[in-house]
Scaffold this motif. Structure first.
Motif, short mmCIF file in Angstrom:
data_model
loop_
_atom_site.label_atom_id
_atom_site.label_comp_id
_atom_site.label_asym_id
_atom_site.label_seq_id
_atom_site.Cartn_x
_atom_site.Cartn_y
_atom_site.Cartn_z
N THR A 172 -5.46 -24.29 51.37
CA THR A 172 -4.01 -24.18 51.60
C THR A 172 -3.23 -24.52 50.33
N GLU A 173 -3.67 -25.54 49.62
CA GLU A 173 -3.00 -25.89 48.36
C GLU A 173 -3.11 -24.75 47.36
N VAL A 174 -4.28 -24.12 47.33
CA VAL A 174 -4.49 -23.02 46.37
C VAL A 174 -3.59 -21.84 46.71
N LYS A 175 -3.58 -21.47 47.99
CA LYS A 175 -2.75 -20.32 48.40
C LYS A 175 -1.28 -20.60 48.12
N ALA A 176 -0.84 -21.82 48.42
CA ALA A 176 0.56 -22.17 48.20
C ALA A 176 0.90 -22.14 46.72
N ALA A 177 -0.01 -22.64 45.89
CA ALA A 177 0.26 -22.68 44.46
C ALA A 177 0.32 -21.27 43.88
N ILE A 178 -0.50 -20.38 44.40
CA ILE A 178 -0.61 -19.04 43.81
C ILE A 178 0.44 -18.10 44.36
N THR A 179 0.65 -18.13 45.68
CA THR A 179 1.54 -17.13 46.30
C THR A 179 2.83 -17.75 46.80
N GLY A 180 2.92 -19.09 46.83
CA GLY A 180 4.10 -19.75 47.38
C GLY A 180 4.01 -19.90 48.89
N TYR A 181 2.86 -19.50 49.49
CA TYR A 181 2.72 -19.48 50.95
C TYR A 181 1.31 -19.91 51.31
N GLY A 182 1.19 -21.06 51.99
CA GLY A 182 -0.12 -21.64 52.27
C GLY A 182 -1.01 -20.86 53.21
N GLN A 183 -0.39 -19.89 53.94
CA GLN A 183 -1.19 -19.10 54.88
C GLN A 183 -1.45 -17.69 54.34
N ALA A 184 -1.25 -17.50 53.05
CA ALA A 184 -1.44 -16.18 52.45
C ALA A 184 -2.86 -15.68 52.71
N ASP A 185 -3.01 -14.35 52.81
CA ASP A 185 -4.36 -13.81 53.01
C ASP A 185 -5.02 -13.57 51.65
N LYS A 186 -6.32 -13.24 51.72
CA LYS A 186 -7.09 -13.11 50.49
C LYS A 186 -6.50 -12.06 49.56
N ARG A 187 -6.03 -10.95 50.16
CA ARG A 187 -5.50 -9.86 49.36
C ARG A 187 -4.25 -10.31 48.56
N GLN A 188 -3.40 -11.10 49.22
CA GLN A 188 -2.20 -11.58 48.53
C GLN A 188 -2.58 -12.49 47.36
N VAL A 189 -3.60 -13.32 47.58
CA VAL A 189 -4.04 -14.22 46.51
C VAL A 189 -4.61 -13.40 45.36
N GLN A 190 -5.46 -12.43 45.69
CA GLN A 190 -6.06 -11.59 44.64
C GLN A 190 -4.98 -10.86 43.84
N THR A 191 -3.99 -10.33 44.57
CA THR A 191 -2.92 -9.58 43.91
C THR A 191 -2.15 -10.46 42.94
N MET A 192 -1.85 -11.68 43.38
CA MET A 192 -1.08 -12.58 42.51
C MET A 192 -1.92 -13.04 41.32
N VAL A 193 -3.20 -13.32 41.54
CA VAL A 193 -4.07 -13.73 40.44
C VAL A 193 -4.13 -12.61 39.38
N ALA A 194 -4.25 -11.36 39.86
CA ALA A 194 -4.32 -10.24 38.93
C ALA A 194 -3.02 -10.12 38.13
N ARG A 195 -1.89 -10.35 38.82
CA ARG A 195 -0.60 -10.21 38.15
C ARG A 195 -0.43 -11.32 37.09
N VAL A 196 -0.75 -12.54 37.49
CA VAL A 196 -0.57 -13.69 36.59
C VAL A 196 -1.44 -13.52 35.34
N LEU A 197 -2.66 -13.04 35.55
CA LEU A 197 -3.61 -12.91 34.43
C LEU A 197 -3.51 -11.54 33.74
N ARG A 198 -2.56 -10.72 34.21
CA ARG A 198 -2.35 -9.38 33.64
C ARG A 198 -3.64 -8.56 33.62
N LEU A 199 -4.30 -8.54 34.78
CA LEU A 199 -5.53 -7.76 34.93
C LEU A 199 -5.16 -6.37 35.48
N ASP A 200 -5.90 -5.37 35.03
CA ASP A 200 -5.61 -4.01 35.50
C ASP A 200 -6.08 -3.81 36.94
#
Lengths: 191, 191
Positions: free
Chosen positions: A114-142
């Motif tokens: 929950t802490e990880v999801k909240a830190a990455i997406t701003g929402y502790g109940q985010a799903d895996k896809r939302q986390v992956q999307t935000m990680v890719a954006r933050v790290l500027r991955l294609d």
């Protein structure tokens, strides 16, 4: 823990698992911007005896530490909500990751999903896809980081740096909207 | 796994725990008679960070392995019946014990508390005192092994040898009544 030369914090995130153990290394600057250093999965063969599987995981994590030299290791905190063999295997794998930190003289930290999801997406109940999307954006991955274990490891590493592993951001200009929302929520919670 | 020279099996039993990790080494002969080699407790300071505690436990178990050269490591199997921090710490400590086996090229085995109690006393619901009493009798100790973690580690080691770590007993003459009852029950269960 902060490199004097670059001002960045190098974090190894570990998503513990017996069969698949996600490992992700990121450099995070004081302004919270981040870049990818390494991502992968340490595997162990489910057909092998448990003691050999844990030794393989330890060797894999040590190799990442020795090659990339993180300043800290962040490990997902495991909860024993179900009496399942897999939970205990995950707990053992997390213990191995923490042990490697201790043996290399590195600090370790644990964060809940929950802490990880909240830190990455701003929402502790985010799903895996939302986390992956935000990680890719933050790290500027294609592409979205694959597999999910690897993405989770990167998210853990970013979470750790953003939650206080790095010094407070000098400016919020580098934050995504979600990160800014989270930073605001953090400030409110501290009042 | 059996010493060619003496015909005995040397087993290290580990009762895993973060604060107190019981370690007991026994030599068990083919006739199931056993002798004490080493017993102790590996401790870690609850005030230390988890990564340093796990490193201390690993170092303590490695020292016992290197000094006494067991042929196998038997570890209590941990169940996640409650979502408690202590259960996860115990699971992590058990992972460390198994890892040490893997890194030293030793086989490892896990046994449940019920299996251990049944193997030692003939009764799976035996209390700690009954287990300690039987361990002391089998090992011909003048006093009950203390503390309980150490007694449990010795019981684990004996359990492992008796449950098949050593070759089938050539004769049942060396068995205590409880051991003989257990051996009979085992035979019945296999029919």
């Amino acid at each position: 823990m902060i490199s004097r030369r670059t001002g960045t914090l190098r974090v190894l995130g570990v998503d513990p698992g017996l069969t698949r153990c996600g490992v992700g290394v990121v450099d995070v600057a004081a302004d919270r911007s981040a870049s990818l250093v390494h991502v992968g999965v340490v595997r162990s063969d489910p057909g092998m005896p448990i003691e050999q599987r844990l030794a393989a995981i330890a060797a894999g994590i040590r190799a990442v530490v020795d090659e990339h030299g993180p300043a800290v290791i962040a490990v997902e905190r495991v909860f024993a909500q179900h009496n399942r063999e897999s939970v205990m295997g995950t707990a053992q794998a997390s213990g191995i990751a923490l042990l490697v930190a201790g043996e290399r003289g590195l600090p370790a930290a644990t964060h809940t999903p929950t802490e990880v999801k909240a830190a990455i997406t701003g929402y502790g109940q985010a799903d895996k896809r939302q986390v992956q999307t935000m990680v890719a954006r933050v790290l500027r991955l294609d592409e979205l980081p694959q597999p999910a274990d690897a993405a989770d490891a990167l998210a853990l590493a970013l979470c750790h740096a953003w939650r206080g592993g790095a010094p407070a951001a000098a400016s919020s200009s580098a934050l995504t909207p979600a990160q800014r929302a989270w930073a605001d929520a953090e400030r409110l919670a501290r009042r």
